[in-house]
Design a protein around this motif. Structure first.
Motif, PDB file in Angstrom:
ATOM      1  N   VAL A 215       0.862  -1.174   0.000  1.00 22.91           N
ATOM      2  CA  VAL A 215       0.000   0.000   0.000  1.00 22.91           C
ATOM      3  C   VAL A 215       0.898   1.223   0.000  1.00 22.91           C
ATOM      4  O   VAL A 215       1.916   1.256   0.689  1.00 22.91           O
ATOM      5  CB  VAL A 215      -0.907   0.019   1.254  1.00 22.91           C
ATOM      6  CG1 VAL A 215      -1.774   1.247   1.288  1.00 22.91           C
ATOM      7  CG2 VAL A 215      -1.750  -1.224   1.331  1.00 22.91           C
ATOM      8  N   GLY A 216       0.501   2.246  -0.753  1.00 24.56           N
ATOM      9  CA  GLY A 216       1.250   3.496  -0.735  1.00 24.56           C
ATOM     10  C   GLY A 216       0.857   4.387  -1.886  1.00 24.56           C
ATOM     11  O   GLY A 216       0.302   3.930  -2.882  1.00 24.56           O
ATOM     12  N   GLY A 217       1.146   5.664  -1.748  1.00 22.92           N
ATOM     13  CA  GLY A 217       0.834   6.609  -2.805  1.00 22.92           C
ATOM     14  C   GLY A 217      -0.639   6.655  -3.141  1.00 22.92           C
ATOM     15  O   GLY A 217      -1.009   6.853  -4.292  1.00 22.92           O
ATOM     16  N   SER A 218      -1.492   6.445  -2.142  1.00 19.19           N
ATOM     17  CA  SER A 218      -2.952   6.415  -2.295  1.00 19.19           C
ATOM     18  C   SER A 218      -3.420   5.293  -3.219  1.00 19.19           C
ATOM     19  O   SER A 218      -4.436   5.403  -3.885  1.00 19.19           O
ATOM     20  CB  SER A 218      -3.481   7.752  -2.818  1.00 19.19           C
ATOM     21  OG  SER A 218      -3.229   8.760  -1.872  1.00 19.19           O
ATOM     22  N   ARG A 219      -2.630   4.213  -3.283  1.00 17.71           N
ATOM     23  CA  ARG A 219      -2.983   3.069  -4.131  1.00 17.71           C
ATOM     24  C   ARG A 219      -2.721   1.756  -3.401  1.00 17.71           C
ATOM     25  O   ARG A 219      -1.862   1.665  -2.528  1.00 17.71           O
ATOM     26  CB  ARG A 219      -2.170   3.076  -5.420  1.00 17.71           C
ATOM     27  CG  ARG A 219      -2.468   4.247  -6.317  1.00 17.71           C
ATOM     28  CD  ARG A 219      -1.750   4.149  -7.620  1.00 17.71           C
ATOM     29  NE  ARG A 219      -0.334   4.464  -7.416  1.00 17.71           N
ATOM     30  CZ  ARG A 219       0.578   4.331  -8.351  1.00 17.71           C
ATOM     31  NH1 ARG A 219       0.265   3.873  -9.534  1.00 17.71           N
ATOM     32  NH2 ARG A 219       1.823   4.643  -8.112  1.00 17.71           N
TER      33      ARG A 219
ATOM     34  N   PRO B  18      -3.242   4.735   1.962  1.00 19.93           N
ATOM     35  CA  PRO B  18      -2.450   5.837   2.503  1.00 19.93           C
ATOM     36  C   PRO B  18      -1.417   6.366   1.530  1.00 19.93           C
ATOM     37  O   PRO B  18      -0.927   5.658   0.674  1.00 19.93           O
ATOM     38  CB  PRO B  18      -1.774   5.213   3.723  1.00 19.93           C
ATOM     39  CG  PRO B  18      -1.767   3.767   3.450  1.00 19.93           C
ATOM     40  CD  PRO B  18      -2.961   3.472   2.612  1.00 19.93           C
ATOM     41  N   ASP B  19      -1.111   7.622   1.691  1.00 20.52           N
ATOM     42  CA  ASP B  19      -0.050   8.274   0.946  1.00 20.52           C
ATOM     43  C   ASP B  19       1.083   8.510   1.933  1.00 20.52           C
ATOM     44  O   ASP B  19       1.109   9.511   2.636  1.00 20.52           O
ATOM     45  CB  ASP B  19      -0.565   9.586   0.365  1.00 20.52           C
ATOM     46  CG  ASP B  19       0.457  10.281  -0.493  1.00 20.52           C
ATOM     47  OD1 ASP B  19       1.570   9.749  -0.651  1.00 20.52           O
ATOM     48  OD2 ASP B  19       0.157  11.374  -0.998  1.00 20.52           O
ATOM     49  N   PHE B  20       2.006   7.553   2.026  1.00 21.25           N
ATOM     50  CA  PHE B  20       3.048   7.623   3.037  1.00 21.25           C
ATOM     51  C   PHE B  20       4.111   8.654   2.699  1.00 21.25           C
ATOM     52  O   PHE B  20       4.819   9.122   3.575  1.00 21.25           O
ATOM     53  CB  PHE B  20       3.689   6.253   3.252  1.00 21.25           C
ATOM     54  CG  PHE B  20       2.745   5.268   3.871  1.00 21.25           C
ATOM     55  CD1 PHE B  20       2.268   5.468   5.152  1.00 21.25           C
ATOM     56  CD2 PHE B  20       2.306   4.167   3.176  1.00 21.25           C
ATOM     57  CE1 PHE B  20       1.398   4.589   5.739  1.00 21.25           C
ATOM     58  CE2 PHE B  20       1.433   3.274   3.751  1.00 21.25           C
ATOM     59  CZ  PHE B  20       0.971   3.485   5.033  1.00 21.25           C
ATOM     60  N   ALA B  21       4.229   9.024   1.428  1.00 18.48           N
ATOM     61  CA  ALA B  21       5.197  10.055   1.071  1.00 18.48           C
ATOM     62  C   ALA B  21       4.804  11.378   1.711  1.00 18.48           C
ATOM     63  O   ALA B  21       5.646  12.128   2.197  1.00 18.48           O
ATOM     64  CB  ALA B  21       5.283  10.194  -0.437  1.00 18.48           C
TER      65      ALA B  21
END
Length: 160
Positions: A78-82, A149-152
């Protein structure tokens, strides 16, 4: 040449930019929704096919997320809203991204490239989610919507 086929995809995806460029900017139906196809190639030659859905409303995103989860199972990262899935040597992703300033795009991608650098394992995402749900329980709050989630940017979007 690598190839990825799935009954829900409108055409087989191959790791050849020349062959996939025939589908560039075509309108197709994917998971029952209209989408526009974009094809790109990385510096190292990996092809990415992106399906951009015309409808980016919350209900459509939630419906397609549920469809993708039922077809491909639990995401691996999960990451970058994807949400990312690794299947048969390709990386599949589904989510909402911001390509340009203040333009939200609802996309599904099939890529022969590696996972992006700023992604977290799905188990860590679930751990955060369970922790937050434990905090909401005393207040009788119910989660209405959840985005990957957008972890960046250190952002987890949840609507209660």
């Amino acid at each position: 040449m690598k190839q990825f086929t799935h009954p829900e995809l409108p055409f087989p995806i191959v790791n050849s930019f020349k062959k996939m460029s025939a589908y560039h900017q075509k309108s197709v139906t994917l998971f029952g929704c209209l989408a526009t196809v974009s094809v790109s190639k990385s510096f190292f030659g990996a092809v990415t096919v992106e399906f951009e859905f015309d409808d980016a409303t919350q209900s459509t995103v939630d419906t397609l997320r549920d469809t993708v989860l039922s077809l491909f199972g639990e995401p691996t990262h999960v990451g970058g809203s994807r949400f990312f899935f690794q299947k048969a040597g390709v990386v599949l992703s589904h989510g909402i991204i911001e390509k340009y300033y203040n333009s939200i795009n609802h996309i599904f991608t099939v890529s022969f490239a590696r996972l992006p650098a700023l992604v977290w394992p799905f188990w860590r995402y679930q751990l955060y989610l369970y922790t937050l749900q434990a905090e909401w329980e005393p207040f009788s709050l119910v989660m209405k919507s959840l985005h990957a989630p957008d972890f960046a940017n250190r952002r987890l979007s949840i609507i209660l």
